[in-house]
Design a protein around this motif. Structure first.
Motif, PDB file in Angstrom:
ATOM      1  N   SER A  74       0.568  -1.433  -0.084  1.00 51.81           N
ATOM      2  CA  SER A  74      -0.078   0.057  -0.047  1.00 51.81           C
ATOM      3  C   SER A  74       0.810   1.261   0.021  1.00 51.81           C
ATOM      4  N   ASN A  75       1.873   1.217   0.833  1.00 48.92           N
ATOM      5  CA  ASN A  75       2.675   2.378   0.695  1.00 48.92           C
ATOM      6  C   ASN A  75       3.511   2.503  -0.504  1.00 48.92           C
ATOM      7  N   ASP A  76       3.824   1.722  -1.154  1.00 49.44           N
ATOM      8  CA  ASP A  76       4.286   1.775  -2.613  1.00 49.44           C
ATOM      9  C   ASP A  76       3.294   2.323  -3.437  1.00 49.44           C
ATOM     10  N   GLN A  77       2.361   2.028  -3.403  1.00 53.83           N
ATOM     11  CA  GLN A  77       1.197   2.457  -4.232  1.00 53.83           C
ATOM     12  C   GLN A  77       0.848   4.026  -3.986  1.00 53.83           C
ATOM     13  N   ILE A  78       1.019   4.357  -2.548  1.00 51.61           N
ATOM     14  CA  ILE A  78       0.833   5.615  -2.258  1.00 51.61           C
ATOM     15  C   ILE A  78       1.833   6.820  -2.858  1.00 51.61           C
ATOM     16  N   LYS A  79       3.064   6.196  -2.690  1.00 53.40           N
ATOM     17  CA  LYS A  79       4.402   6.967  -3.158  1.00 53.40           C
ATOM     18  C   LYS A  79       4.305   7.070  -4.675  1.00 53.40           C
ATOM     19  N   ALA A  80       3.629   6.090  -5.452  1.00 50.42           N
ATOM     20  CA  ALA A  80       3.622   6.167  -6.963  1.00 50.42           C
ATOM     21  C   ALA A  80       2.441   6.970  -7.289  1.00 50.42           C
ATOM     22  N   ALA A  81       1.568   7.624  -6.459  1.00 46.16           N
ATOM     23  CA  ALA A  81       0.511   8.201  -6.890  1.00 46.16           C
ATOM     24  C   ALA A  81       0.799   9.642  -7.422  1.00 46.16           C
ATOM     25  N   ASP A  82       0.243  10.388  -8.227  1.00 48.11           N
ATOM     26  CA  ASP A  82       0.293  11.563  -8.703  1.00 48.11           C
ATOM     27  C   ASP A  82      -0.704  12.673  -7.820  1.00 48.11           C
ATOM     28  N   ALA A  83      -1.704  11.800  -7.214  1.00 49.53           N
ATOM     29  CA  ALA A  83      -2.751  12.855  -6.454  1.00 49.53           C
ATOM     30  C   ALA A  83      -3.408  11.838  -5.760  1.00 49.53           C
ATOM     31  N   PHE A  84      -4.253  12.654  -4.486  1.00 53.23           N
ATOM     32  CA  PHE A  84      -5.322  11.787  -4.091  1.00 53.23           C
ATOM     33  C   PHE A  84      -6.518  12.256  -3.785  1.00 53.23           C
ATOM     34  N   LEU A  85      -7.607  11.381  -3.658  1.00 54.86           N
ATOM     35  CA  LEU A  85      -8.843  12.214  -3.623  1.00 54.86           C
ATOM     36  C   LEU A  85      -9.449  11.510  -2.156  1.00 54.86           C
ATOM     37  N   PHE A  86      -9.790  12.380  -1.341  1.00 53.76           N
ATOM     38  CA  PHE A  86     -10.654  11.804  -0.131  1.00 53.76           C
ATOM     39  C   PHE A  86     -11.919  11.979  -0.278  1.00 53.76           C
ATOM     40  N   VAL A  87     -12.598  10.624   0.089  1.00 54.78           N
ATOM     41  CA  VAL A  87     -13.975  10.723  -0.482  1.00 54.78           C
ATOM     42  C   VAL A  87     -14.815  10.277   1.183  1.00 54.78           C
ATOM     43  N   SER A  88     -15.453  11.334   1.792  1.00 54.78           N
ATOM     44  CA  SER A  88     -15.726  11.021   3.213  1.00 54.78           C
ATOM     45  C   SER A  88     -17.145  11.739   3.883  1.00 54.78           C
ATOM     46  N   CYS A  89     -17.693  10.804   4.582  1.00 52.65           N
ATOM     47  CA  CYS A  89     -18.882  11.477   5.340  1.00 52.65           C
ATOM     48  C   CYS A  89     -18.256  12.048   6.503  1.00 52.65           C
ATOM     49  N   GLU A  90     -19.043  12.370   7.588  1.00 56.41           N
ATOM     50  CA  GLU A  90     -18.511  12.754   8.770  1.00 56.41           C
ATOM     51  C   GLU A  90     -19.058  11.846   9.932  1.00 56.41           C
ATOM     52  N   TYR A  91     -18.593  11.435  10.961  1.00 57.64           N
ATOM     53  CA  TYR A  91     -19.197  10.709  12.272  1.00 57.64           C
ATOM     54  C   TYR A  91     -18.985  11.715  13.328  1.00 57.64           C
ATOM     55  N   ASN A  92     -20.015  12.225  13.967  1.00 56.87           N
ATOM     56  CA  ASN A  92     -19.935  13.110  15.025  1.00 56.87           C
ATOM     57  C   ASN A  92     -19.244  14.519  14.584  1.00 56.87           C
ATOM     58  N   HIS A  93     -19.617  14.683  13.269  1.00 55.93           N
ATOM     59  CA  HIS A  93     -19.034  16.171  12.832  1.00 55.93           C
ATOM     60  C   HIS A  93     -17.579  16.212  12.636  1.00 55.93           C
ATOM     61  N   CYS A  94     -16.938  14.693  12.579  1.00 60.39           N
ATOM     62  CA  CYS A  94     -15.463  14.732  12.553  1.00 60.39           C
ATOM     63  C   CYS A  94     -14.975  13.725  11.431  1.00 60.39           C
ATOM     64  N   ILE A  95     -13.720  13.752  11.050  1.00 60.19           N
ATOM     65  CA  ILE A  95     -13.169  12.662  10.150  1.00 60.19           C
ATOM     66  C   ILE A  95     -13.310  11.250  10.654  1.00 60.19           C
ATOM     67  N   PRO A  96     -13.977  10.374   9.802  1.00 57.17           N
ATOM     68  CA  PRO A  96     -14.331   9.147  10.401  1.00 57.17           C
ATOM     69  C   PRO A  96     -12.944   8.264  10.928  1.00 57.17           C
ATOM     70  N   PRO A  97     -13.080   7.664  11.972  1.00 62.39           N
ATOM     71  CA  PRO A  97     -11.921   7.123  12.614  1.00 62.39           C
ATOM     72  C   PRO A  97     -11.177   5.985  11.685  1.00 62.39           C
ATOM     73  N   ALA A  98     -12.189   5.346  10.921  1.00 66.65           N
ATOM     74  CA  ALA A  98     -11.248   4.170   9.639  1.00 66.65           C
ATOM     75  C   ALA A  98     -10.418   5.085   8.860  1.00 66.65           C
ATOM     76  N   LEU A  99     -10.622   6.202   8.437  1.00 64.03           N
ATOM     77  CA  LEU A  99      -9.932   6.917   7.674  1.00 64.03           C
ATOM     78  C   LEU A  99      -8.867   7.218   8.116  1.00 64.03           C
ATOM     79  N   ALA A 100      -9.000   8.179   9.489  1.00 63.29           N
ATOM     80  CA  ALA A 100      -7.560   8.587  10.142  1.00 63.29           C
ATOM     81  C   ALA A 100      -6.800   7.067  10.338  1.00 63.29           C
ATOM     82  N   ASN A 101      -7.489   6.139  10.752  1.00 64.69           N
ATOM     83  CA  ASN A 101      -6.457   4.852  11.116  1.00 64.69           C
ATOM     84  C   ASN A 101      -5.817   4.440   9.836  1.00 64.69           C
ATOM     85  N   LEU A 102      -6.370   4.525   8.714  1.00 64.93           N
ATOM     86  CA  LEU A 102      -5.943   4.027   7.765  1.00 64.93           C
ATOM     87  C   LEU A 102      -4.645   4.866   7.114  1.00 64.93           C
TER      88      LEU A 102
END
Length: 200
Positions: A74-102
Motif C-alpha cells: 500500500s505504501n508503494d502505491q501511495i508513493k507512486a500516486a500523482d494525486a489523492f482524492l479523499f471521499v468521506s462522510c463525517e462521524y459526530n462532525h469529525c473525520i471518520p476513525p477508519a479514515l484516520a486509522n488508514l
C-alpha cells in the motif's frame, strides 16, 4: 497537458466503514469519472484493506522486511500516486476513525509533494462540510495539500444512485470543477519535481 501528465495516477481514499454506508456510491461515482477522464485509479477502502487499530505504523519498523506485506504494498502505491482524492462522510462532525486509522499507518513523506482533493457527503443538508475542513488540516500536515475547491454533496441518497450515476446536474458539474483543479496542480507539481526535485 504535457505527455507526462496525460494519465495521472490517483488514489481514492474511502472514509466510511459503517454498515449501510453511502460512501460506496460516492466512491463509484468518483472512480467512474476519473476513469472516463483518463486517470489510473486505485481505491483504498478501509473495509477491504482491513487494517487493525493502529499500534505500529509502517515507519516504526526498523527493518521494513518485517512489516506486513499489505502495508508495504500500500505504501508503494501511495508513493507512486500523482494525486489523492479523499471521499468521506463525517462521524459526530469529525473525520471518520477508519479514515484516520488508514492514513496514520503511513508516514507523511509517502504522501508529500502531491495534491489532494476532498469530496464529502451527507444524508442531510450540510454535505459533510465539517469533515472537509478537518481534512484540509490533515492533508496540509501530510504534505498533500488540498486544492482550493471542496466538493460537498448534501442529501447524497438523492444525488447519486447505487451504481455511482449522478442524478442531477450539480453533482456532474461539481466533480468536473474539483478534478480540473486537481489535475492542474498534480501536473504542475509532477513537472516541478521532475525538473528540480524537492526541497530538502
Amino acid at each position: 497537458m504535457a505527455d507526462a501528465c496525460k494519465k495521472l495516477k490517483v488514489i481514492i481514499f474511502i472514509g466510511s466503514s459503517r454498515e449501510g454506508r453511502l460512501g460506496d456510491r460516492v466512491g463509484k461515482f468518483c472512480k467512474n469519472y476519473l476513469e472516463k477522464t483518463n486517470h489510473e485509479v486505485t481505491v483504498f477502502d478501509p473495509i477491504a484493506l482491513d487494517l487493525p487499530l493502529l499500534k505500529k505504523p509502517l515507519h516504526f519498523y526498523k527493518d521494513l522486511s518485517e512489516a506486513p506485506k499489505k502495508l508495504k504494498d500500500s505504501n508503494d502505491q501511495i508513493k507512486a500516486a500523482d494525486a489523492f482524492l479523499f471521499v468521506s462522510c463525517e462521524y459526530n462532525h469529525c473525520i471518520p476513525p477508519a479514515l484516520a486509522n488508514l492514513v496514520d499507518h503511513f508516514p507523511c513523506c509517502s504522501f508529500a509533494w502531491r495534491p489532494s482533493g476532498i469530496v464529502t457527503y451527507s444524508a442531510g443538508i450540510f454535505g459533510g462540510v465539517r469533515c472537509a475542513m478537518q481534512l484540509r488540516a490533515l492533508t496540509g500536515e501530510l504534505g498533500c495539500i488540498s486544492v482550493s475547491n471542496t466538493f460537498g454533496i448534501p442529501q447524497v441518497q438523492s444525488a447519486i444512485d447505487e451504481n455511482g450515476t449522478p442524478m442531477n446536474d450539480d453533482v456532474a458539474s461539481g466533480i468536473k470543477t474539483l478534478i480540473s483543479q486537481l489535475d492542474w496542480m498534480a501536473c504542475a507539481m509532477k513537472t516541478q519535481k521532475e525538473k528540480h526535485g524537492i526541497p530538502m
